[in-house]
Design an enzyme around this catalytic site. Structure first.
Site, short mmCIF file in Angstrom:
data_model
loop_
_atom_site.label_atom_id
_atom_site.label_comp_id
_atom_site.label_asym_id
_atom_site.label_seq_id
_atom_site.Cartn_x
_atom_site.Cartn_y
_atom_site.Cartn_z
N PHE A 151 0.95 -1.36 -0.12
CA PHE A 151 0.10 -0.08 0.25
C PHE A 151 1.00 1.47 -0.25
CE2 PHE A 151 -2.39 3.59 1.50
CZ PHE A 151 -3.74 2.83 0.65
N ASP A 236 9.59 3.03 1.92
CA ASP A 236 8.35 3.76 2.56
C ASP A 236 7.98 4.53 4.21
OD1 ASP A 236 5.80 4.69 2.89
OD2 ASP A 236 4.61 4.06 1.37
N LYS A 265 2.99 10.84 6.87
CA LYS A 265 1.61 11.41 7.96
C LYS A 265 2.02 11.69 9.72
CE LYS A 265 -0.24 6.72 7.16
NZ LYS A 265 -1.98 7.27 6.86
N1 PXG Z 1 2.43 4.40 2.42
C1 PXG Z 1 2.40 3.70 3.16
C2 PXG Z 1 2.78 3.20 3.34
C3 PXG Z 1 0.88 4.40 3.80
O1 PXG Z 1 0.32 3.17 4.76
C4 PXG Z 1 0.41 5.60 1.70
C5 PXG Z 1 1.87 5.23 1.44
C6 PXG Z 1 -0.44 7.28 1.57
O2 PXG Z 1 0.15 8.31 2.50
P1 PXG Z 1 -1.37 9.52 2.11
O3 PXG Z 1 -1.27 10.49 2.99
O4 PXG Z 1 -1.75 9.79 0.49
O5 PXG Z 1 -2.42 9.43 2.74
C7 PXG Z 1 0.43 4.97 3.38
C8 PXG Z 1 -1.50 5.92 3.45
C9 PXG Z 1 -6.57 6.12 3.57
C10 PXG Z 1 -5.81 5.03 3.96
O6 PXG Z 1 -7.12 6.50 4.21
C11 PXG Z 1 -4.18 5.53 4.20
C12 PXG Z 1 -3.54 4.88 4.91
C13 PXG Z 1 -4.02 3.64 5.39
C14 PXG Z 1 -5.13 3.90 6.09
C15 PXG Z 1 -6.31 4.47 5.26
O7 PXG Z 1 -6.47 6.03 2.12
N2 PXG Z 1 -1.89 4.78 4.88
#
Ligand code: PXG
Length: 409
Positions: A151, A236, A265
């Protein structure tokens, strides 16, 4: 009171708030039915005044707790000075952040963006251009290797290398240039690397896949292989980094340093979106004016907060607490006798509890915990994730455990 009047007078019930979202927003989420009105530390309060323990911490964006006083103070102070200049001009927070964050990560330079997905996109562009500039990859042929069940965000390019049908279906055509291999399998990586491979993009622990921890020597062997084959190791750490696993970075456990580190984050202290890639001056030298950027990237408000985040991290207080409270929580979880749970895994204060299919779906357990005053979230069908703010105390873990034990047994 009719919903309209309630909106106008600011006296809506939780149910009315949820209805407003249902009627007026896209249904791209399926949240638990709680409407948060305020929060402090590990606790949130809903619009009706009921308190809950937050065992999710906005997927690790609130690692230092809700409304951390020092972070709020810095934000307020910066709000009164300057919030946005764009990168057309310099601002007095960006330079200090670049130096402080790069040094803290043991690297040389950063490229700031806003969301995690933007930073991942930035890493992809960096690796491709690096391949053409420094590795002699023929134009348009760069390949980046990724893992199954990854992810990394939601953009069209990022979902192009997702293996989750929910993330992809209906969003093609997809961006080419990615090869997907099995996570945790070093031979698969060795076989996938060819002359055109510019990077390996990987999470040190796969968060959204259900807190999947790779074999103990995986990351170290990945590092060796990438160095040997002149492939950029792109980690990541958007969710795994900044204290969550008991160290500043998850890769610190293995003594591994990536070529490109992706942060997001918690870098914004749960206040502002700010993300960054952290790397070497040589690698980041692939960018020239106009080739990449973002209006809000490097804005002084987010940078001021991120500088305070780095200062807070330097105390090691949150990393140490994540390690100690994580051990304490895992120890307690292992004492639970239940036939519902298939596996409990994770690191630091990042716990995945996987249920047997026969025991029902994780969301049902999250709902029951919500009724007990504790908020956590399922990931995929069978796994429940616990990731509280890293300021959680022993008493608060005991409180959470009582509820977990009740619901799990
Ligand atoms: N890499 C990892 C490992 C993540 O957990 C992202 C990239 C993307 O980050 P942004 O700031 O673009 O969301 C994540 C995000 C959601 C959601 O609501 C996102 C994450 C975890 C749970 C829900 O899209 N992780």
């Amino acid at each position: 009171m009719t919903p309209q009047t309630a909106v106008e007078t600011g006296t809506m019930t939780g149910k009315q708030h949820i209805e407003l979202v249902e009627h007026n927003a896209a249904h791209n989420y399926h949240p638990l039915p709680i409407v948060v009105a305020k929060a402090e530390g590990v606790w949130v309060e809903d619009v009706e005044g009921k308190r809950y323990m937050d065992m999710l911490a906005a997927y690790s964006a609130v690692n230092f707790g809700h409304c951390h006083p020092e972070l709020i103070a810095v934000a307020k102070e910066q709000l009164d000075r300057v919030t946005l200049t764009s990168r057309a001009f310099h601002n007095d927070q960006l330079g200090p952040l670049c130096k402080e964050l790069a040094e803290y990560c043991g690297m040389e330079a950063i490229l700031p963006m806003n969301t995690g997905a933007e930073a991942v996109e930035t890493a992809i562009k960096t690796a491709r251009k690096w391949g053409y500039t420094f590795k002699g990859v023929p134009d348009g042929k760069a390949k980046i290797i990724c893992c199954e069940d990854n992810f990394h965000g939601r953009t069209t390019t990022i979902v192009s290398f997702s293996t989750d049908p929910t993330c992809r279906a209906g969003f093609g055509p997809f961006t080419p240039g990615f090869e997907i291999i099995k996570y945790g399998d070093i031979d698969a990586l060795e076989n996938a690397i060819d002359d055109n491979t510019v990077g390996f993009l990987v999470e040190p622990i796969q968060g959204e896949a259900g807190i999947l921890v790779p074999p103990p020597d995986y990351l170290r062997r990945v590092r060796e292989l990438c160095s040997k084959k002149k492939v950029l190791l792109i980690l990541d750490e958007i969710q795994s980094g900044l204290g969550r696993t008991g160290r500043t970075l998850c890769c610190d456990h293995d003594g591994v340093k990536p070529d490109i580190l992706i942060l997001g984050k918690a870098l914004g202290g749960g206040i502002m979106p700010i993300s960054a890639i952290v790397s070497s001056r040589e690698i980041l030298s692939v960018f020239h004016p106009g080739e990449h950027g973002s209006t809000f990237g490097g804005n002084p408000l987010a940078c001021a907060i991120a500088r305070k985040v780095v200062q807070i991290l330097k105390t090691n207080k949150y990393q140490d607490n994540a390690r100690d409270m994580g051990e304490y929580l895992f120890g307690k979880l292992r004492t639970i006798r239940t036939d519902k749970v298939k596996e409990i895994r994770g690191r630091g204060l990042w716990v995945g509890i996987e249920f047997h299919p026969a025991a029902g779906v994780a969301r049902d357990y999250c709902k029951r915990l919500m009724n007990e005053g504790m908020l956590c979230k399922d990931t995929h069908e069978q796994t429940m994730r616990l990731a509280p703010p890293l300021c959680i105390t022993k008493d608060e873990i005991d409180w959470a455990f009582e509820r977990l034990e009740k619901v799990l047994t």
